[in-house]
Motif scaffolding. Structure first.
Motif, PDB file in Angstrom:
ATOM      1  N   THR A 182     -85.140 -36.641  30.766  1.00 47.47           N
ATOM      2  CA  THR A 182     -83.842 -37.236  31.044  1.00 47.47           C
ATOM      3  C   THR A 182     -84.003 -38.728  31.275  1.00 47.47           C
ATOM      4  O   THR A 182     -84.905 -39.170  31.985  1.00 47.47           O
ATOM      5  CB  THR A 182     -83.223 -36.587  32.301  1.00 47.47           C
ATOM      6  N   ASP A 183     -83.112 -39.524  30.660  1.00 42.30           N
ATOM      7  CA  ASP A 183     -83.046 -40.952  30.962  1.00 42.30           C
ATOM      8  C   ASP A 183     -82.299 -41.079  32.287  1.00 42.30           C
ATOM      9  O   ASP A 183     -81.061 -41.097  32.320  1.00 42.30           O
ATOM     10  CB  ASP A 183     -82.315 -41.691  29.838  1.00 42.30           C
ATOM     11  N   ALA A 217     -81.915 -43.470  34.551  1.00 45.13           N
ATOM     12  CA  ALA A 217     -81.087 -44.654  34.770  1.00 45.13           C
ATOM     13  C   ALA A 217     -79.766 -44.538  34.015  1.00 45.13           C
ATOM     14  O   ALA A 217     -78.690 -44.836  34.558  1.00 45.13           O
ATOM     15  CB  ALA A 217     -81.839 -45.906  34.331  1.00 45.13           C
ATOM     16  N   ARG A 218     -79.815 -44.099  32.753  1.00 42.58           N
ATOM     17  CA  ARG A 218     -78.597 -43.967  31.965  1.00 42.58           C
ATOM     18  C   ARG A 218     -77.674 -42.914  32.553  1.00 42.58           C
ATOM     19  O   ARG A 218     -76.462 -43.081  32.618  1.00 42.58           O
ATOM     20  CB  ARG A 218     -78.958 -43.627  30.516  1.00 42.58           C
ATOM     21  N   ARG A 219     -78.246 -41.809  33.021  1.00 46.15           N
ATOM     22  CA  ARG A 219     -77.417 -40.737  33.576  1.00 46.15           C
ATOM     23  C   ARG A 219     -76.760 -41.173  34.884  1.00 46.15           C
ATOM     24  O   ARG A 219     -75.599 -40.873  35.151  1.00 46.15           O
ATOM     25  CB  ARG A 219     -78.256 -39.480  33.819  1.00 46.15           C
ATOM     26  N   TYR A 234     -75.895 -44.171  35.637  1.00 44.39           N
ATOM     27  CA  TYR A 234     -74.840 -45.124  35.309  1.00 44.39           C
ATOM     28  C   TYR A 234     -73.623 -44.435  34.696  1.00 44.39           C
ATOM     29  O   TYR A 234     -72.472 -44.779  35.002  1.00 44.39           O
ATOM     30  CB  TYR A 234     -75.362 -46.178  34.329  1.00 44.39           C
ATOM     31  N   ASN A 235     -73.837 -43.448  33.860  1.00 44.26           N
ATOM     32  CA  ASN A 235     -72.747 -42.839  33.092  1.00 44.26           C
ATOM     33  C   ASN A 235     -71.970 -41.761  33.839  1.00 44.26           C
ATOM     34  O   ASN A 235     -70.886 -41.385  33.407  1.00 44.26           O
ATOM     35  CB  ASN A 235     -73.288 -42.218  31.797  1.00 44.26           C
ATOM     36  N   HIS A 236     -72.503 -41.213  34.930  1.00 42.80           N
ATOM     37  CA  HIS A 236     -71.849 -40.037  35.484  1.00 42.80           C
ATOM     38  C   HIS A 236     -70.468 -40.394  36.046  1.00 42.80           C
ATOM     39  O   HIS A 236     -70.319 -41.285  36.862  1.00 42.80           O
ATOM     40  CB  HIS A 236     -72.750 -39.335  36.518  1.00 42.80           C
ATOM     41  N   PRO A 286     -76.209 -51.036  34.075  1.00 41.41           N
ATOM     42  CA  PRO A 286     -77.218 -50.253  33.355  1.00 41.41           C
ATOM     43  C   PRO A 286     -78.588 -50.909  33.306  1.00 41.41           C
ATOM     44  O   PRO A 286     -79.605 -50.225  33.380  1.00 41.41           O
ATOM     45  CB  PRO A 286     -76.615 -50.093  31.959  1.00 41.41           C
ATOM     46  N   ASP A 299     -82.007 -49.618  35.003  1.00 38.99           N
ATOM     47  CA  ASP A 299     -83.170 -49.398  34.147  1.00 38.99           C
ATOM     48  C   ASP A 299     -84.405 -50.063  34.733  1.00 38.99           C
ATOM     49  O   ASP A 299     -85.493 -49.475  34.775  1.00 38.99           O
ATOM     50  CB  ASP A 299     -82.871 -49.961  32.751  1.00 38.99           C
ATOM     51  N   TYR A 344     -85.587 -48.100  38.012  1.00 35.93           N
ATOM     52  CA  TYR A 344     -86.313 -46.859  37.738  1.00 35.93           C
ATOM     53  C   TYR A 344     -87.628 -47.125  37.005  1.00 35.93           C
ATOM     54  O   TYR A 344     -88.623 -46.415  37.225  1.00 35.93           O
ATOM     55  CB  TYR A 344     -85.436 -45.880  36.960  1.00 35.93           C
TER      56      TYR A 344
END
Length: 435
Positions: free
Chosen positions: A4-5, A7-9, A11-13, A162, A166, A169
């Protein structure tokens, strides 16, 4: 399993509820072992668990939204064991033994749900309690702590973009991998993940477990205390027992004599259920010096000790001396170190005791929640705090933990004084508690 990325998750949740605890197996293995014993021997005992923030300067109720906390606690109460989980518990081998959990216990566990809770805000802190039957309230300790710690992490990161996420993490991953590289240099190391209670997040703990599995290999990395992650990653589920057992038995003891005998009654109860490498003594609930002073000789025949609140080298030396005095060879015994460990402490203890005793290390908060210095700008909310959920009373009587470190003591002041008159204060030395 694809990585799982994180940092991206993060930010996006944007969903209404992003569950922190997704399974009742997202807990420490010792909880299930203790639960079976409580279910069998103490099913009618009532015990209340209470949240304790040892760092009162951190105002949790100012950092965490109360409604978000309630939503996560309520979600955890909706969980039940899945068929897959029950099949795994029934059919898997633990500590080299099959069917460690009795069929009748598993049938009861299949319908288990977490009981109700009490939550209030007062003076910038949460007063969170779990009253009820001990065999129900005990299961709140780990998910409650995991929920609060992750909500605190989410609050710390909520305004990060983001790229900031990134970088944060990436730095945390590099920092953790540097620790792995140092640990690889210890040829006979045996280390496991004990980091569920104060983890940064579920996804971060999973990343750390997978990194240790790859970076150290199965010889050095022996498993995880997290039952769900053990199941999902084909690892050993590890853990023995905790302070709540002697704390409850002491609280319900009818007199001072029974109170003094409570730590050894716990061991007799435990041995009626488990053997072999599960025969690990946790000696410090009321002080290791007092425990060793009054321990029956048969305690020295147990597999090992987990010195939990004394400095690792000091605590280990005290136990080795006790074994020798009772004619046991420490080289046949096991010491499990687990208190506030990080790489420096692991290296020091490893080199100090190498060849003198078997060793294992349970790596907790400094494995799964070490983000200090990883943010591009200062953010103290990313630093872990010493947050615990302890038995506060049993059968309406106050529960006490003395500990080898008075800074970790819990309970009403008058009861602590009564316990000190019974067990003594020798060997208890205060030192700062950080995690």
């Amino acid at each position: 399993m694809p990585r799982t990325d994180i940092a991206r998750r993060v930010y996006n949740h944007a969903w209404k509820l992003d569950p922190i605890v997704r399974s009742l197996l997202d807990t420490d293995f010792y909880k299930l072992l203790m639960l079976q014993m409580i279910w069998g021997l103490y099913p009618k005992v009532e015990a209340t668990f209470s949240l304790i923030n040892r760092r009162q300067t951190v105002r949790l109720a100012d950092e965490i939204d109360e409604e978000e906390l309630r939503a996560q606690l309520d979600h955890a109460r909706s969980l039940r064991m899945s068929k897959k989980e029950m099949i795994w518990l029934a059919g898997n081998s633990f500590y080299g033994s099959k069917q460690i959990f009795a069929p009748d216990f598993l049938r009861w566990l299949e319908d288990f749900r977490l009981p109700e809770y009490r939550l209030e805000k007062r003076d910038g802190q949460f007063e969170l309690e779990f009253p009820g039957l001990w065999l129900e309230t005990t299961m709140w300790e780990i998910p409650a702590l995991a929920i609060i710690n992750e909500l605190r992490s989410r609050a710390a990161l909520k305004d990060y973009g983001p790229f900031t996420l990134d970088v944060t993490y990436a730095r945390a991953k590099a920092k953790m991998w540097e620790k792995v590289e140092r640990l690889k240099a210890l040829p006979e190391l045996r280390i496991s993940d004990f980091g569920t209670r104060r983890r940064h997040s579920f996804l971060w703990q999973r990343w750390c477990v997978e990194a240790l599995k790859e970076g150290l290999g199965s010889t050095k990395f022996t498993g995880t205390s997290n039952v769900l992650m053990a199941m999902d990653n084909d690892l050993e589920a590890l853990g023995t027992n905790a302070h709540e057992l002697p704390m409850v038995l002491a609280a319900i003891a009818p007199n001072d004599q029974a109170l003094r005998a409570a730590p050894y009654q716990v061991l007799q109860d435990w041995e009626s259920y488990y053997g072999g490498n599960l025969l690990i003594v946790l000696p410090d609930a009321f002080g290791t010096t007092a425990f060793l002073r009054d321990a029956p000789d048969w305690v020295a025949d147990w597999t090992g000790f987990r010195p939990d609140s004394a400095p690792a080298i000091e605590g280990g030396e005290k136990i080795i001396k006790w074994w020798k005095e009772r004619g046991r060879d420490p080289r046949d015994k096991l010491l499990i170190f687990s208190d506030g460990l990080d790489v420096d402490m692991i290296e020091d203890a490893y080199h100090h005791f190498q060849g003198r005793v078997r060793m294992a290390f349970g790596w907790g908060t400094n494995l799964t929640n070490d983000f200090s210095g990883c943010s591009p700008f200062p953010n103290p909310q990313l630093d872990p705090i010493s947050l615990v959920c302890k038995v506060s009373e049993a059968e309406g009587r106050p529960a006490v933990k003395l500990s080898d470190n008075p800074e970790k003591a819990t309970g009403e002041r008058s009861e602590i004084e009564r316990y000190l008159k019974i067990f003594g204060n020798t060997g208890r030395v205060a030192h700062k508690v950080t995690v």
